[in-house]
Design a protein around this motif. Structure first.
Motif, PDB file in Angstrom:
ATOM      1  N   THR A 212     -37.978 -37.161  49.923  1.00  0.00           N
ATOM      2  CA  THR A 212     -39.059 -37.136  48.965  1.00  0.00           C
ATOM      3  C   THR A 212     -39.396 -35.916  48.378  1.00  0.00           C
ATOM      4  O   THR A 212     -39.644 -35.596  47.277  1.00  0.00           O
ATOM      5  N   ASN A 213     -39.167 -34.628  49.360  1.00  0.00           N
ATOM      6  CA  ASN A 213     -39.322 -33.357  48.746  1.00  0.00           C
ATOM      7  C   ASN A 213     -38.393 -33.096  47.840  1.00  0.00           C
ATOM      8  O   ASN A 213     -38.768 -32.145  46.969  1.00  0.00           O
ATOM      9  N   GLY A 214     -37.153 -33.277  47.839  1.00  0.00           N
ATOM     10  CA  GLY A 214     -35.998 -33.008  46.941  1.00  0.00           C
ATOM     11  C   GLY A 214     -36.546 -33.849  45.876  1.00  0.00           C
ATOM     12  O   GLY A 214     -36.389 -33.233  44.588  1.00  0.00           O
ATOM     13  N   LEU A 215     -36.883 -35.074  45.779  1.00  0.00           N
ATOM     14  CA  LEU A 215     -37.262 -35.747  44.578  1.00  0.00           C
ATOM     15  C   LEU A 215     -38.313 -35.175  44.071  1.00  0.00           C
ATOM     16  O   LEU A 215     -38.473 -35.230  42.765  1.00  0.00           O
ATOM     17  N   ASP A 216     -39.442 -34.862  44.597  1.00  0.00           N
ATOM     18  CA  ASP A 216     -40.585 -33.874  44.050  1.00  0.00           C
ATOM     19  C   ASP A 216     -39.929 -32.708  43.281  1.00  0.00           C
ATOM     20  O   ASP A 216     -40.803 -32.588  42.183  1.00  0.00           O
ATOM     21  N   ALA A 217     -39.220 -31.973  43.749  1.00  0.00           N
ATOM     22  CA  ALA A 217     -38.586 -30.733  43.118  1.00  0.00           C
ATOM     23  C   ALA A 217     -37.917 -31.131  41.777  1.00  0.00           C
ATOM     24  O   ALA A 217     -38.013 -30.574  40.906  1.00  0.00           O
ATOM     25  N   LEU A 218     -37.314 -32.354  41.889  1.00  0.00           N
ATOM     26  CA  LEU A 218     -36.604 -32.815  40.514  1.00  0.00           C
ATOM     27  C   LEU A 218     -37.703 -33.346  39.640  1.00  0.00           C
ATOM     28  O   LEU A 218     -37.279 -33.142  38.539  1.00  0.00           O
ATOM     29  N   ARG A 219     -38.614 -33.748  39.960  1.00  0.00           N
ATOM     30  CA  ARG A 219     -39.811 -34.241  39.356  1.00  0.00           C
ATOM     31  C   ARG A 219     -40.378 -33.097  38.526  1.00  0.00           C
ATOM     32  O   ARG A 219     -40.890 -33.540  37.417  1.00  0.00           O
ATOM     33  N   ALA A 220     -40.469 -32.072  39.192  1.00  0.00           N
ATOM     34  CA  ALA A 220     -41.150 -31.034  38.463  1.00  0.00           C
ATOM     35  C   ALA A 220     -40.467 -30.555  37.226  1.00  0.00           C
ATOM     36  O   ALA A 220     -41.065 -29.926  36.429  1.00  0.00           O
ATOM     37  N   ILE A 221     -39.106 -30.909  37.047  1.00  0.00           N
ATOM     38  CA  ILE A 221     -38.422 -30.530  35.771  1.00  0.00           C
ATOM     39  C   ILE A 221     -37.908 -31.780  35.322  1.00  0.00           C
ATOM     40  O   ILE A 221     -36.946 -31.579  34.513  1.00  0.00           O
ATOM     41  N   ASP A 222     -38.537 -33.011  35.590  1.00  0.00           N
ATOM     42  CA  ASP A 222     -38.255 -34.107  34.728  1.00  0.00           C
ATOM     43  C   ASP A 222     -36.758 -34.673  35.045  1.00  0.00           C
ATOM     44  O   ASP A 222     -36.235 -35.083  34.129  1.00  0.00           O
ATOM     45  N   ALA A 223     -36.326 -34.467  35.970  1.00  0.00           N
ATOM     46  CA  ALA A 223     -34.774 -34.658  36.507  1.00  0.00           C
ATOM     47  C   ALA A 223     -34.625 -35.708  37.607  1.00  0.00           C
ATOM     48  O   ALA A 223     -33.521 -35.820  38.199  1.00  0.00           O
ATOM     49  N   ASP A 224     -36.046 -36.382  37.913  1.00  0.00           N
ATOM     50  CA  ASP A 224     -35.705 -37.358  39.050  1.00  0.00           C
ATOM     51  C   ASP A 224     -35.321 -38.560  38.661  1.00  0.00           C
ATOM     52  O   ASP A 224     -34.548 -39.511  39.557  1.00  0.00           O
TER      53      ASP A 224
END
Length: 402
Positions: A48-60
């Motif tokens: 989830t921390n990786g998904l959160d990082a991807l979400r920060a740039i709308d790439a999740d």
């Protein structure tokens, strides 16, 4: 506009390129290999921390669509004894959990998303050298004789990184952690487990994990404690011989390991597992390393892809917010080093639990239920999985607090 050259098109490369673009920096990805077709290869988990990082740039979203949710790990001994149940990567506020994804699909999802944003990837371009100009720019040299010039070179080229050695010829290589990794897939697996629930077995002779995907097939892997596989053994051993060895290793354990291996397709064969616990030099001049090039955890940590995504986003924020490249790269290292090295250390400890002798196995199976009940809890793991990156937050505030 600042231009970044990114060496490596695995996970860190396209994520860093997308983050840099969002920060107003042009990025081009240079990948050594030509993209393949199909879905061959092993699986990995994005926590989830990786998904959160991807979400920060709308790439999740494309990553979530490429995989399936795997929120739970059930731990068992080789005798079938249940040792504990732990979260597999936490849970975001909206309920999103970790996802298991075939590596090739993850690569394709990230590259397709980067391409849709206008980011160029040049394939067949293996980095072999770099020259720093007096004005602070950098020229990358590739194996095919071509060159590229930019303001920044980002090494996203993995545990065997060329960029790491360009930064520091004395830089460490990956450290073999004592495990050889295998992975496979069994169609229509008759396994009595909940879909998305990883079952992890501390077997008598090796470690085995399996999960049922939404189609009813089983994704599985085996970690075998043994000396590293050399070139001669690799060339002399067929896939069928490796399969028979694995079946024999798990024959005395309870559970479906031997049956899944016998009936399945072996997709990852004899991969020596390495980590990279401490790299003294992360950046020099306009060159920097991210992801496994800087801090490779063993696969046991389940954090390789997630830490790579975090790196790319934080690096972009630093370049966005700070006045020049040297300050930005220094802040990036300050914000990242302590966290990632702690995760690598934890992964190494987990790997050692898979390689004990006979007495160690008895003690391990006695102690692990207590460990998973009292020590390895959602609260104790929150520093890993609950890590949040706010894209809008100024880097200066976080760097001062680090």
């Amino acid at each position: 506009m600042v231009k970044a050259l990114i060496a490596g098109g695995g996970i860190a490369g396209p994520v860093t390129a997308m983050a840099l673009q969002r920060a107003g920096i042009e990025a081009v990805v240079y990948e050594a290999h030509v993209p393949g077709t199909g879905d061959a290869g092993s699986y990995l988990t994005v926590a989830t921390n990786g998904l959160d990082a991807l979400r920060a740039i709308d790439a999740d979203r494309p990553v979530l669509a490429a995989g399936f949710p795997t929120p739970t790990n059930v731990l068992l001994s080789g005798s079938g004894r249940r040792l504990g149940v732990v979260s597999n990567g936490g849970r975001l506020a909206d309920g999103t959990v970790s996802h298991t994804i075939r590596r090739a699909r993850l690569y394709r999802a990230l590259h397709d998303e980067a391409a849709a944003r206008g980011i160029r990837t040049e394939y067949g371009r293996r980095l072999v050298g770099a020259e720093v100009a007096a004005d602070g720019g950098v020229t990358a040299a590739f194996e095919d004789g071509t060159r590229a010039t930019g303001d920044l070179l980002v090494g996203a080229d993995g545990v065997h990184s060329t960029t790491r050695w360009l930064l520091d010829p004395a830089a460490p290589s990956g450290r073999y952690v004592g495990l050889v990794n295998f992975g496979g897939y069994t169609h229509d697996a008759a396994v009595a487990t909940e879909p998305g629930e990883w079952h992890m077995v501390f077997g008598r002779r090796a470690f085995f994990g399996h999960v049922v995907d939404p189609t009813g097939g089983a994704v599985w892997f085996a970690n075998v404690p043994r000396p590293a596989v050399g070139d001669a053994e690799r060339q002399a051993t067929t896939a069928e011989q490796w399969r028979r060895q694995l079946v024999e290793l798990f024959a005395s354990d309870r559970g479906p390991a031997a049956e899944l291996i016998a009936a399945g397709e072996l997709e990852l064969v004899a991969d020596n597992t390495h980590d990279l616990p401490q790299v003294p030099t992360w950046h020099r001049g306009p060159m920097v390393i991210v992801g496994d090039a800087a801090h490779a955890p063993s696969p046991t940590a389940g954090q390789g892809a997630s830490m790579a995504a975090e790196d790319g986003v934080v690096l972009a924020q630093c370049l966005r917010d700070l006045p020049d490249v040297p300050q930005a790269l220094g802040a990036y290292e300050q914000l990242r080093r302590r966290r990632v090295e702690r995760i690598v250390r934890q992964g190494a400890r987990t790997s050692s639990a898979k390689t004990p002798g006979p007495v160690g196995r008895v003690l391990r199976d006695l102690l692990l239920p207590l460990v998973f009940r009292f020590l390895v809890t959602d609260r104790s793991q929150a520093w890993i999985y609950g890590h949040h990156i706010d894209w809008a937050a100024p880097v200066q505030d976080r760097a001062e607090a680090a």
